[in-house]
Design an enzyme around this catalytic site. Structure first.
Site, short mmCIF file in Angstrom:
data_model
loop_
_atom_site.label_atom_id
_atom_site.label_comp_id
_atom_site.label_asym_id
_atom_site.label_seq_id
_atom_site.Cartn_x
_atom_site.Cartn_y
_atom_site.Cartn_z
N GLY A 46 0.97 -1.23 -0.06
CA GLY A 46 0.05 -0.11 0.02
C GLY A 46 0.68 1.34 0.11
CB CYS A 47 3.78 2.27 2.09
SG CYS A 47 2.98 2.18 3.52
CB THR A 48 5.05 0.42 -2.82
OG1 THR A 48 6.13 0.10 -1.85
CG2 THR A 48 5.85 0.48 -4.40
#
Length: 161
Positions: A46-48
């Site tokens: 998700g962060c990527t």
């Protein structure tokens, strides 16, 4: 655990180390809108996706005068690897003791599969050129978030005219 900061609140001052070793102070960013987004960890799915969405729309964000900063508890070395791997074009700030995340209310109790722990809840704060929080997105869902931030920046820009 602090409460979420809300729109209309003056953003708390902070000073964090960026991936390039420089010191980023909120006070030095006055005069430009700031997109300050908190994310749980470097190089996770998700962060990527979130970081790459901001990367891919950097031209639009720059045209709106915005400065984008990602903040997580990861250290500078981790940020450097993450930034290089995905060619991110904005600074990542290290908040290893999560003091800044706490000031904004992004450090909260999380519940994953019945296991409770403290950590960063994905959230974004749009800080106006005057240092006042204009918009807050809590518990962000990544899909479409970049468009929502750009929409809010456009509103902020047209309101300033």
């Amino acid at each position: 655990m602090s409460d979420w900061l809300e729109p209309g609140t003056k953003a708390p001052t902070f000073s964090l180390t960026a991936d390039d070793g420089s010191n980023v102070k909120l006070a030095d960013l006055k005069g430009s809108p700031v997109v300050l987004y908190f994310y749980p960890a470097d190089d996770t799915p998700g962060c990527t996706r979130e970081a790459c969405a901001f990367r891919d729309r950097s031209q639009e964000l720059k045209k709106l005068g915005a400065k984008v900063y990602g903040v997580s508890p990861d250290d500078v070395a981790s940020h450097v690897k993450f930034k290089d791997k995905f060619r991110l074009n904005f600074p990542l700030l290290a908040d290893p003791d999560h003091k800044v995340a706490e000031k904004f209310g992004a450090w909260r109790e999380k519940n994953m599969y019945g296991k409770k722990s403290m950590g960063i809840v994905r959230s974004t704060f749009l800080i106006g050129p005057d240092g006042v929080i204009e918009r807050v997105w809590k518990s962000v869902k990544v899909e479409g978030h970049d468009a929502a931030v750009i929409g809010a920046l456009k509103e902020l820009k047209s309101a300033a005219k």
